[in-house]
Design a protein around this motif. Structure first.
Motif, PDB file in Angstrom:
ATOM      1  N   ASN A  48       0.472   9.848  -9.797  1.00  0.00           N
ATOM      2  CA  ASN A  48      -0.311  11.038 -10.767  1.00  0.00           C
ATOM      3  C   ASN A  48      -1.528  11.165 -10.382  1.00  0.00           C
ATOM      4  O   ASN A  48      -2.230  11.222 -10.839  1.00  0.00           O
ATOM      5  N   ASN A  49      -1.939  12.564  -9.594  1.00  0.00           N
ATOM      6  CA  ASN A  49      -2.265  13.398  -9.122  1.00  0.00           C
ATOM      7  C   ASN A  49      -3.581  12.244  -9.185  1.00  0.00           C
ATOM      8  O   ASN A  49      -4.691  13.016  -8.848  1.00  0.00           O
ATOM      9  N   VAL A  50      -3.772  10.963  -8.242  1.00  0.00           N
ATOM     10  CA  VAL A  50      -4.454  10.599  -7.456  1.00  0.00           C
ATOM     11  C   VAL A  50      -5.075  11.663  -5.821  1.00  0.00           C
ATOM     12  O   VAL A  50      -4.171  11.226  -5.358  1.00  0.00           O
ATOM     13  N   LYS A  51      -6.324  11.655  -6.414  1.00  0.00           N
ATOM     14  CA  LYS A  51      -6.649  12.429  -4.458  1.00  0.00           C
ATOM     15  C   LYS A  51      -7.439  11.574  -3.484  1.00  0.00           C
ATOM     16  O   LYS A  51      -8.154  10.139  -3.208  1.00  0.00           O
ATOM     17  N   LEU A  52      -6.038  11.211  -2.527  1.00  0.00           N
ATOM     18  CA  LEU A  52      -6.104  10.600  -1.808  1.00  0.00           C
ATOM     19  C   LEU A  52      -6.295  10.858   0.366  1.00  0.00           C
ATOM     20  O   LEU A  52      -5.873  12.026  -0.068  1.00  0.00           O
ATOM     21  N   ASN A  53      -7.456  10.649   0.656  1.00  0.00           N
ATOM     22  CA  ASN A  53      -7.395  10.449   2.139  1.00  0.00           C
ATOM     23  C   ASN A  53      -5.846  10.862   2.943  1.00  0.00           C
ATOM     24  O   ASN A  53      -5.645  11.606   3.587  1.00  0.00           O
ATOM     25  N   LYS A  82      -6.971   3.541  -4.262  1.00  0.00           N
ATOM     26  CA  LYS A  82      -8.291   3.597  -2.848  1.00  0.00           C
ATOM     27  C   LYS A  82      -9.019   2.621  -2.289  1.00  0.00           C
ATOM     28  O   LYS A  82      -8.966   3.263  -0.976  1.00  0.00           O
ATOM     29  N   GLU A  83      -8.876   1.339  -2.737  1.00  0.00           N
ATOM     30  CA  GLU A  83      -9.064   0.123  -1.855  1.00  0.00           C
ATOM     31  C   GLU A  83      -7.875   0.537  -0.363  1.00  0.00           C
ATOM     32  O   GLU A  83      -8.468   0.326   0.690  1.00  0.00           O
ATOM     33  N   CYS A  84      -6.669   0.658  -0.281  1.00  0.00           N
ATOM     34  CA  CYS A  84      -5.146   1.552   0.579  1.00  0.00           C
ATOM     35  C   CYS A  84      -6.071   2.611   1.740  1.00  0.00           C
ATOM     36  O   CYS A  84      -5.921   2.472   2.430  1.00  0.00           O
ATOM     37  N   ASP A  85      -7.197   3.078   0.622  1.00  0.00           N
ATOM     38  CA  ASP A  85      -7.378   4.252   1.339  1.00  0.00           C
ATOM     39  C   ASP A  85      -8.208   4.333   2.256  1.00  0.00           C
ATOM     40  O   ASP A  85      -8.395   4.816   3.579  1.00  0.00           O
ATOM     41  N   ARG A  86      -9.588   3.103   1.753  1.00  0.00           N
ATOM     42  CA  ARG A  86     -10.435   2.692   2.081  1.00  0.00           C
ATOM     43  C   ARG A  86      -9.648   1.940   4.253  1.00  0.00           C
ATOM     44  O   ARG A  86     -10.495   1.926   4.994  1.00  0.00           O
ATOM     45  N   GLU A  87      -8.588   1.175   3.837  1.00  0.00           N
ATOM     46  CA  GLU A  87      -8.141   0.579   4.807  1.00  0.00           C
ATOM     47  C   GLU A  87      -7.195   0.757   5.776  1.00  0.00           C
ATOM     48  O   GLU A  87      -7.719   1.358   7.020  1.00  0.00           O
ATOM     49  N   MET A  88      -7.396   2.477   5.652  1.00  0.00           N
ATOM     50  CA  MET A  88      -6.386   2.909   6.728  1.00  0.00           C
ATOM     51  C   MET A  88      -7.599   3.949   6.838  1.00  0.00           C
ATOM     52  O   MET A  88      -7.163   4.569   8.349  1.00  0.00           O
ATOM     53  N   ALA A  89      -8.332   4.011   7.365  1.00  0.00           N
ATOM     54  CA  ALA A  89      -9.590   4.738   7.099  1.00  0.00           C
ATOM     55  C   ALA A  89     -10.266   3.744   8.275  1.00  0.00           C
ATOM     56  O   ALA A  89     -10.558   4.461   9.406  1.00  0.00           O
ATOM     57  N   VAL A  90     -10.189   3.282   8.029  1.00  0.00           N
ATOM     58  CA  VAL A  90     -10.351   1.899   9.429  1.00  0.00           C
ATOM     59  C   VAL A  90      -8.998   1.695   9.832  1.00  0.00           C
ATOM     60  O   VAL A  90      -9.566   1.474  11.463  1.00  0.00           O
ATOM     61  N   ILE A  91      -8.331   1.579  10.499  1.00  0.00           N
ATOM     62  CA  ILE A  91      -6.475   1.545  10.507  1.00  0.00           C
ATOM     63  C   ILE A  91      -6.904   3.248  11.701  1.00  0.00           C
ATOM     64  O   ILE A  91      -7.042   3.111  13.349  1.00  0.00           O
ATOM     65  N   CYS A 127       1.081  -1.455  -0.041  1.00  0.00           N
ATOM     66  CA  CYS A 127      -0.021   0.425  -0.253  1.00  0.00           C
ATOM     67  C   CYS A 127       0.649   1.448  -0.031  1.00  0.00           C
ATOM     68  O   CYS A 127       0.400   2.519  -0.618  1.00  0.00           O
ATOM     69  N   ALA A 128       1.612   1.059   1.079  1.00  0.00           N
ATOM     70  CA  ALA A 128       3.545   2.794   0.543  1.00  0.00           C
ATOM     71  C   ALA A 128       3.330   2.655  -0.785  1.00  0.00           C
ATOM     72  O   ALA A 128       3.909   4.145  -1.162  1.00  0.00           O
ATOM     73  N   TYR A 129       3.795   1.303  -1.371  1.00  0.00           N
ATOM     74  CA  TYR A 129       4.480   1.911  -3.427  1.00  0.00           C
ATOM     75  C   TYR A 129       3.211   2.129  -3.326  1.00  0.00           C
ATOM     76  O   TYR A 129       3.553   3.152  -4.480  1.00  0.00           O
ATOM     77  N   ILE A 130       1.855   1.627  -3.617  1.00  0.00           N
ATOM     78  CA  ILE A 130       1.464   1.852  -5.010  1.00  0.00           C
ATOM     79  C   ILE A 130       0.879   2.855  -4.172  1.00  0.00           C
ATOM     80  O   ILE A 130       0.232   4.016  -5.343  1.00  0.00           O
ATOM     81  N   VAL A 131       0.412   3.541  -3.150  1.00  0.00           N
ATOM     82  CA  VAL A 131      -0.439   5.398  -2.342  1.00  0.00           C
ATOM     83  C   VAL A 131       0.624   6.067  -2.523  1.00  0.00           C
ATOM     84  O   VAL A 131       0.873   7.198  -3.354  1.00  0.00           O
ATOM     85  N   GLY A 132       2.469   5.820  -3.377  1.00  0.00           N
ATOM     86  CA  GLY A 132       2.711   6.727  -3.850  1.00  0.00           C
ATOM     87  C   GLY A 132       2.933   6.957  -5.510  1.00  0.00           C
ATOM     88  O   GLY A 132       3.405   8.300  -5.612  1.00  0.00           O
ATOM     89  N   ILE A 133       2.620   5.859  -6.006  1.00  0.00           N
ATOM     90  CA  ILE A 133       2.898   6.179  -6.876  1.00  0.00           C
ATOM     91  C   ILE A 133       1.344   7.032  -7.449  1.00  0.00           C
ATOM     92  O   ILE A 133       1.374   7.505  -8.626  1.00  0.00           O
ATOM     93  N   ALA A 134       0.142   6.158  -6.753  1.00  0.00           N
ATOM     94  CA  ALA A 134      -1.331   7.199  -7.335  1.00  0.00           C
ATOM     95  C   ALA A 134      -0.661   8.781  -6.443  1.00  0.00           C
ATOM     96  O   ALA A 134      -1.792   9.898  -7.447  1.00  0.00           O
TER      97      ALA A 134
END
Length: 118
Positions: free
Chosen positions: A49-54, A107-116, A39-46
């Motif tokens: 690429n201007n993906v808006k994440l929380n 985006k799945e990782c973002d939802r997972e982090m929201a739960v964490i 997730c750290a790697y994927i979110v960094g790439i996203a």
């Protein structure tokens, strides 16, 4: 601090595994580390690429660091594994498909982090 780290591990465990039978084996600490580093790697790439994440890749790296402290595992090795996995996916499926998958997974990782975080 240790109880907080254990709570993070338990939360990551709970959200990382889909509904499985009760007799199924829990993921190992290494599997949890690989998931968090992925997730750290994927979110960094996203993010690049201007993906808006929380939650950003820095938030995931904090989870990786906490898992390192709790389990004694090497998070750097898991990050290298995640990078190799997506490089292979790009070679096999094409860069556009790999990037699309990474954006979706971020985006799945973002939802997972929201739960964490809750």
């Amino acid at each position: 601090m240790r109880s907080f780290s254990l709570a993070i591990c338990t939360t990551v465990l709970a959200i990382s595994m889909p509904a499985v039978p009760l007799h199924a084996k829990d993921p190992s600490p290494q599997q949890l580390m690989d998931m968090a580093a992925g997730c750290a790697y994927i979110v960094g790439i996203a993010e690049g690429n201007n993906v808006k994440l929380n939650y950003g890749s820095a938030d995931w790296m904090n989870v990786v660091r906490q898992l390192e402290r709790v389990t004694g595992l090497d998070g750097e090795q898991s990050l290298k594994l995640a990078k190799a996995k997506y490089n292979k996916r790009a070679r096999v499926m094409g860069a556009d498909e790999a990037l699309s998958h990474m954006k979706s997974r971020s985006k799945e990782c973002d939802r997972e982090m929201a739960v964490i975080q809750s």
